[in-house]
Design an enzyme around this catalytic site. Structure first.
Site, mmCIF file in Angstrom:
data_model
loop_
_atom_site.group_PDB
_atom_site.id
_atom_site.type_symbol
_atom_site.label_atom_id
_atom_site.label_comp_id
_atom_site.label_asym_id
_atom_site.label_seq_id
_atom_site.Cartn_x
_atom_site.Cartn_y
_atom_site.Cartn_z
ATOM 1 N N TYR A 157 0.846 -1.207 0.000
ATOM 2 C CA TYR A 157 0.000 0.000 0.000
ATOM 3 C C TYR A 157 0.874 1.249 0.000
ATOM 4 C CZ TYR A 157 -2.815 3.779 2.062
ATOM 5 O OH TYR A 157 -3.415 4.994 2.315
ATOM 6 N N LYS A 161 1.420 4.181 -2.794
ATOM 7 C CA LYS A 161 1.162 5.592 -2.494
ATOM 8 C C LYS A 161 2.417 6.444 -2.703
ATOM 9 C CE LYS A 161 -3.222 5.998 -1.065
ATOM 10 N NZ LYS A 161 -4.166 7.062 -1.444
HETATM 11 P P1 NAP Z 1 -11.943 4.215 2.487
HETATM 12 O O1 NAP Z 1 -13.031 4.504 3.471
HETATM 13 O O2 NAP Z 1 -11.360 2.866 2.402
HETATM 14 O O3 NAP Z 1 -12.519 4.638 1.033
HETATM 15 C C1 NAP Z 1 -11.840 4.270 -0.143
HETATM 16 C C2 NAP Z 1 -12.684 4.674 -1.337
HETATM 17 O O4 NAP Z 1 -12.003 4.271 -2.536
HETATM 18 C C3 NAP Z 1 -14.066 4.007 -1.385
HETATM 19 O O5 NAP Z 1 -14.983 4.927 -1.915
HETATM 20 C C4 NAP Z 1 -13.840 2.874 -2.366
HETATM 21 O O6 NAP Z 1 -15.025 2.444 -3.005
HETATM 22 C C5 NAP Z 1 -12.934 3.565 -3.362
HETATM 23 N N1 NAP Z 1 -12.244 2.620 -4.234
HETATM 24 C C6 NAP Z 1 -11.486 1.553 -3.889
HETATM 25 N N2 NAP Z 1 -11.010 0.925 -4.989
HETATM 26 C C7 NAP Z 1 -11.507 1.607 -6.059
HETATM 27 C C8 NAP Z 1 -11.399 1.440 -7.463
HETATM 28 N N3 NAP Z 1 -10.723 0.434 -8.012
HETATM 29 N N4 NAP Z 1 -12.033 2.338 -8.266
HETATM 30 C C9 NAP Z 1 -12.772 3.346 -7.730
HETATM 31 N N5 NAP Z 1 -12.918 3.543 -6.394
HETATM 32 C C10 NAP Z 1 -12.290 2.685 -5.571
HETATM 33 O O7 NAP Z 1 -10.730 5.244 2.696
HETATM 34 P P2 NAP Z 1 -10.679 6.627 3.498
HETATM 35 O O8 NAP Z 1 -10.304 6.354 4.910
HETATM 36 O O9 NAP Z 1 -11.893 7.433 3.185
HETATM 37 O O10 NAP Z 1 -9.404 7.300 2.832
HETATM 38 C C11 NAP Z 1 -9.514 8.114 1.665
HETATM 39 C C12 NAP Z 1 -8.161 8.202 0.980
HETATM 40 O O11 NAP Z 1 -7.210 8.775 1.875
HETATM 41 C C13 NAP Z 1 -7.556 6.865 0.565
HETATM 42 O O12 NAP Z 1 -6.833 7.095 -0.630
HETATM 43 C C14 NAP Z 1 -6.593 6.513 1.685
HETATM 44 O O13 NAP Z 1 -5.574 5.685 1.199
HETATM 45 C C15 NAP Z 1 -6.105 7.901 2.066
HETATM 46 N N6 NAP Z 1 -5.701 8.098 3.452
HETATM 47 C C16 NAP Z 1 -6.542 7.780 4.470
HETATM 48 C C17 NAP Z 1 -6.177 8.031 5.785
HETATM 49 C C18 NAP Z 1 -7.088 7.702 6.930
HETATM 50 O O14 NAP Z 1 -6.599 7.670 8.063
HETATM 51 N N7 NAP Z 1 -8.385 7.526 6.705
HETATM 52 C C19 NAP Z 1 -4.924 8.624 6.051
HETATM 53 C C20 NAP Z 1 -4.107 8.960 4.982
HETATM 54 C C21 NAP Z 1 -4.504 8.720 3.679
HETATM 55 P P3 NAP Z 1 -15.962 1.270 -2.391
HETATM 56 O O15 NAP Z 1 -16.861 1.961 -1.394
HETATM 57 O O16 NAP Z 1 -16.665 0.755 -3.581
HETATM 58 O O17 NAP Z 1 -15.051 0.272 -1.741
HETATM 59 N N1 GDD Z 2 -6.778 -3.071 11.074
HETATM 60 C C1 GDD Z 2 -6.324 -3.589 12.219
HETATM 61 N N2 GDD Z 2 -7.005 -4.627 12.799
HETATM 62 N N3 GDD Z 2 -5.207 -3.063 12.769
HETATM 63 C C2 GDD Z 2 -4.781 -3.586 13.952
HETATM 64 C C3 GDD Z 2 -5.444 -4.624 14.593
HETATM 65 C C4 GDD Z 2 -6.610 -5.187 13.988
HETATM 66 O O1 GDD Z 2 -7.236 -6.118 14.487
HETATM 67 N N4 GDD Z 2 -4.802 -4.889 15.746
HETATM 68 C C5 GDD Z 2 -3.770 -4.054 15.822
HETATM 69 N N5 GDD Z 2 -3.747 -3.254 14.737
HETATM 70 C C6 GDD Z 2 -2.730 -2.230 14.438
HETATM 71 C C7 GDD Z 2 -2.085 -2.334 13.061
HETATM 72 O O2 GDD Z 2 -1.072 -3.340 13.043
HETATM 73 C C8 GDD Z 2 -1.548 -0.910 12.898
HETATM 74 O O3 GDD Z 2 -0.295 -0.803 13.519
HETATM 75 C C9 GDD Z 2 -2.557 -0.058 13.670
HETATM 76 O O4 GDD Z 2 -3.349 -0.961 14.457
HETATM 77 C C10 GDD Z 2 -3.483 0.774 12.791
HETATM 78 O O5 GDD Z 2 -4.041 -0.073 11.820
HETATM 79 P P1 GDD Z 2 -5.251 0.407 10.868
HETATM 80 O O6 GDD Z 2 -6.351 0.957 11.679
HETATM 81 O O7 GDD Z 2 -5.541 -0.715 9.944
HETATM 82 O O8 GDD Z 2 -4.631 1.672 10.095
HETATM 83 P P2 GDD Z 2 -3.209 1.884 9.402
HETATM 84 O O9 GDD Z 2 -2.448 2.848 10.269
HETATM 85 O O10 GDD Z 2 -2.567 0.619 9.028
HETATM 86 O O11 GDD Z 2 -3.626 2.609 8.039
HETATM 87 C C11 GDD Z 2 -4.589 3.674 8.035
HETATM 88 O O12 GDD Z 2 -3.935 4.908 8.186
HETATM 89 C C12 GDD Z 2 -3.035 5.249 7.127
HETATM 90 C C13 GDD Z 2 -2.420 6.620 7.489
HETATM 91 O O13 GDD Z 2 -1.348 6.455 8.377
HETATM 92 C C14 GDD Z 2 -5.354 3.588 6.708
HETATM 93 O O14 GDD Z 2 -6.401 4.505 6.757
HETATM 94 C C15 GDD Z 2 -4.453 3.933 5.545
HETATM 95 O O15 GDD Z 2 -5.247 4.020 4.357
HETATM 96 C C16 GDD Z 2 -3.807 5.304 5.822
HETATM 97 O O16 GDD Z 2 -2.939 5.661 4.760
#
Ligand code: NAP
Ligand code: GDD
Length: 351
Positions: A157, A161
């Protein structure tokens, strides 16, 4: 001049749904692509699309599309000619990216290139926001992490990115596009996907309270993250595109907490001893982990006046309250109170 037009990829996700709501509240016409699925995937948007069973005119338009289909992306862009593009679509789950690395690269890396190239080829005058991530810092080389901290991705991932980050920089420099990266640290909400750790915990607690679940199985409890509140972060995405300069920003709270602290805080909010309910299961560990993320968001504060209002403890309360309500329990209520006090004019629906 008519209303501004925005195009959001990933509109059905956590951030996409809040961003759509925010832009509609500012008078934008908002377009987004959704994937065809055998079940409806617009749950986070339905309150913007329907009044009960009745469709409503809210200024929100959905088109079928996919990040791996450039003919479709080109067509939608030519048709709607957006003033602003927010590229949020991604296979966004880090652990899942180890299982579908090629697909993750197609969507998250090449997908970003597809849109940038469509802008360049059509000569569209638009601004482009890229959802970059603190996962880029990965195996960190500096604490806290800021715009100049070197990257070291630790998952398919993050590697995808990383490509997206640099192709944005390259198209900006090579073709003079208004394209920028928001390097966002983790941000959460009641709309967070149920398999991300914060939501898994708060939802698990609601299920334990409702006697629908006995235990909560988690992975690495020691990892530390900088967790903020999603609606505040999407507002910043928009701010970045209103900035006169085209530049990249780090966004986060500047505080870090372990997964274990999130567990302790949320269980204690509802008066439960987490040790009786949480079990560690190796299936949730990652082949390579990101151990510590903490933002230095001072550039965002100085240049764009952004600073987050919701603290770690408040985030926990907001999410637990929402999950209790979702399952039909009376929430504790402190989270709801915090939202009322801190955001009297909030533009998003409180879940
Ligand atoms: P999310 O809830 O997982 O939403 C991802 C979105 O992307 C959904 O609308 C999903 O559609 C769509 N998608 C996935 N594969 C696709 C494809 N092949 N074609 C078109 N659409 C597709 O993610 P989020 O938390 O809102 O995050 C938004 C963005 O910010 C992502 O790019 C993520 O990597 C980035 N980001 C997130 C965080 C965070 O903490 N949330 C932090 C840093 C960066 P479906 O609903 O159909 O699955
Ligand atoms: N998902 C998940 N599930 N994570 C777990 C669990 C579990 O049961 N138990 C422990 N963790 C730990 C993961 O190993 C990681 O260290 C941390 O919790 C956060 O995991 P996630 O909530 O899955 O988020 P992430 O930090 O890996 O990624 C999210 O944040 C990124 C920004 O820093 C996602 O939103 C990414 O799309 C985003 O870029």
């Amino acid at each position: 001049m008519g209303n501004k037009v925005a195009f959001i990829t990933g509109i059905t996700g956590q951030d996409g749904s809040y961003l759509a709501e925010f832009l509609l509240s500012r008078g934008y016409e908002v377009h987004g692509i959704i994937r065809r699925a055998s079940t409806f995937n617009t749950g986070r948007l339905d309150h913007l699309l329907f009044d009960g069973q009745q469709e409503k005119e809210s200024g929100l338009y959905l088109h079928y599309g996919d990040m791996i289909d450039s003919s479709n992306l080109n067509r939608v862009l030519e048709e709607i000619k957006p003033d602003e593009i927010y590229n949020l679509a991604a296979q966004s789950h880090v652990k899942v990216s180890f299982e579908v690395p090629e697909y993750t690269a197609e969507v998250d890396a090449v997908g970003t290139l597809r849109i940038l190239d469509a802008i360049k080829e059509t000569g569209l005058k638009t601004k482009f926001y890229q959802a970059s991530t603190s996962e880029l810092f990965g195996k960190i080389t500096e604490v806290p992490q800021k715009e100049t901290t070197p990257f070291y991705p630790r998952s398919p991932y993050a590697a995808a990115k990383l490509y997206a980050y640099w192709i944005v920089v390259n198209y900006r420099e090579a073709y003079n596009l208004f394209a920028c990266n928001g390097i966002l640290f983790n941000h959460e909400s009641p709309r967070r996907g149920e398999n991300f750790v914060t939501r898994k915990i708060t939802r698990g607690i609601a299920h334990i309270l409702a006697k629908k679940q006995d235990y909560l199985y988690l992975g690495n409890l020691e990892a530390k993250r900088d967790w903020g509140y999603a609606p505040e972060y999407v507002e910043f995405m928009w701010k970045m595109l209103q900035n006169c300069d085209v530049e990249d920003f780090v966004i986060g709270t500047g505080e870090t907490h372990s997964v274990k602290e999130f567990v302790e805080e949320s269980f204690s909010y509802v008066g439960l001893d987490w040790k009786k309910y949480v079990k560690v299961n190796s299936r949730y560990f990652r082949p390579t982990e990101v151990d510590l993320l903490i933002a230095d968001p001072s550039k965002a504060k100085e240049r764009l006046g952004w600073s987050p209002k919701i603290t770690f403890k408040e985030l926990v309360k907001i999410m637990v309250d929402a999950d209790m309500r979702a399952i039909g329990l009376e929430p504790i209520g402190e989270g709801d109170e915090i939202l009322k006090q801190k955001f009297p004019d909030q533009w998003w629906r409180i879940d």
